[in-house]
Scaffold this active site. Structure first.
Site, PDB file in Angstrom:
ATOM      1  N   HIS A  88      58.057  85.635  -1.636  1.00  0.00           N
ATOM      2  CA  HIS A  88      57.979  87.022  -2.079  1.00  0.00           C
ATOM      3  C   HIS A  88      57.186  87.114  -3.376  1.00  0.00           C
ATOM      4  O   HIS A  88      57.011  86.127  -4.095  1.00  0.00           O
ATOM      5  CB  HIS A  88      59.375  87.598  -2.251  1.00  0.00           C
ATOM      6  CG  HIS A  88      60.073  87.831  -0.952  1.00  0.00           C
ATOM      7  ND1 HIS A  88      61.295  88.444  -0.867  1.00  0.00           N
ATOM      8  CD2 HIS A  88      59.698  87.552   0.333  1.00  0.00           C
ATOM      9  CE1 HIS A  88      61.655  88.528   0.398  1.00  0.00           C
ATOM     10  NE2 HIS A  88      60.703  87.991   1.144  1.00  0.00           N
ATOM     11  N   GLU A  90      57.862  88.461  -6.237  1.00  0.00           N
ATOM     12  CA  GLU A  90      58.636  88.107  -7.428  1.00  0.00           C
ATOM     13  C   GLU A  90      58.735  86.586  -7.577  1.00  0.00           C
ATOM     14  O   GLU A  90      58.600  86.050  -8.672  1.00  0.00           O
ATOM     15  CB  GLU A  90      60.056  88.692  -7.354  1.00  0.00           C
ATOM     16  CG  GLU A  90      60.106  90.191  -7.152  1.00  0.00           C
ATOM     17  CD  GLU A  90      60.182  90.624  -5.694  1.00  0.00           C
ATOM     18  OE1 GLU A  90      60.846  91.643  -5.433  1.00  0.00           O
ATOM     19  OE2 GLU A  90      59.580  89.964  -4.817  1.00  0.00           O
ATOM     20  N   CYS A 116      64.653  91.778  -2.930  1.00  0.00           N
ATOM     21  CA  CYS A 116      65.705  91.394  -1.989  1.00  0.00           C
ATOM     22  C   CYS A 116      66.763  90.604  -2.761  1.00  0.00           C
ATOM     23  O   CYS A 116      66.581  90.292  -3.945  1.00  0.00           O
ATOM     24  CB  CYS A 116      65.122  90.539  -0.864  1.00  0.00           C
ATOM     25  SG  CYS A 116      64.640  88.871  -1.387  1.00  0.00           S
ATOM     26  N   CYS A 119      65.424  87.243  -4.268  1.00  0.00           N
ATOM     27  CA  CYS A 119      64.618  87.477  -5.473  1.00  0.00           C
ATOM     28  C   CYS A 119      65.491  87.969  -6.620  1.00  0.00           C
ATOM     29  O   CYS A 119      65.277  87.594  -7.769  1.00  0.00           O
ATOM     30  CB  CYS A 119      63.488  88.453  -5.179  1.00  0.00           C
ATOM     31  SG  CYS A 119      62.222  87.742  -4.106  1.00  0.00           S
TER      32      CYS A 119
END
Length: 161
Positions: A88, A90, A116, A119
């Site tokens: 992801h 992040e 999410c 993260c």
């Protein structure tokens, strides 16, 4: 002597939030995900520390080249992250900072979508103090964890598309 009748028109500057969210949106355009393009910018004292977008690890084939397993399996958004080839945005931003020895403690992260839960846990342990998002994500647990950790989440809708 300044002629007051010839004042220059003041240009309206965009806010810092607008600036960094727009940069996150630009970063998201490098995404290799077939489902959602996400960009992240980690900022401290109005200075960018790192950026990240969602996509496969360096040197590995990405979904635009080989297809998306989650799409083939019809897995809904926000579920079964472990089946995704990609990291992801992040995660990639935190990793980028780490690769170059940059502490992200007490930073703000600007992300095009709400993180999410995976993260969220990483952002908590990385010492991020605030998350600014422009769009949501279907993960209530992530919101709950961030709230419990005392991390401020702000929604920011840019005035420009």
């Amino acid at each position: 002597m300044i002629n007051k009748t010839k004042k220059k028109a003041q240009k309206k500057r965009i806010s810092w939030d607008e600036y960094f969210i727009q940069i996150a949106r630009l970063v998201s355009q490098r995404s290799t995900c077939m489902r959602r393009n996400v960009g992240a910018v980690i900022v401290k004292n109005k200075r960018m520390l790192a950026t990240g977008y969602n996509g496969a690890p360096s040197g590995l084939g990405h979904c635009l080249e080989i297809g998306c397993l989650r799409e083939k399996m019809k897995i809904p958004s926000g579920e079964r992250h472990e089946l995704c080839r990609g990291l992801h945005a992040e995660q990639n931003a935190i990793i980028q900072a780490s690769l170059y020895g940059i502490s992200v403690k007490e930073s703000v992260i600007y992300v095009t979508n709400q993180p999410c839960v995976i993260c969220a846990k990483m952002l908590i342990n990385a010492g991020i103090k605030e998350i600014v998002i422009s769009d949501g994500y279907p993960d209530k647990m992530a919101k709950d964890f961030l709230k419990e950790a005392g991390i401020k989440i702000r929604n920011f809708k840019p005035s420009r598309p």
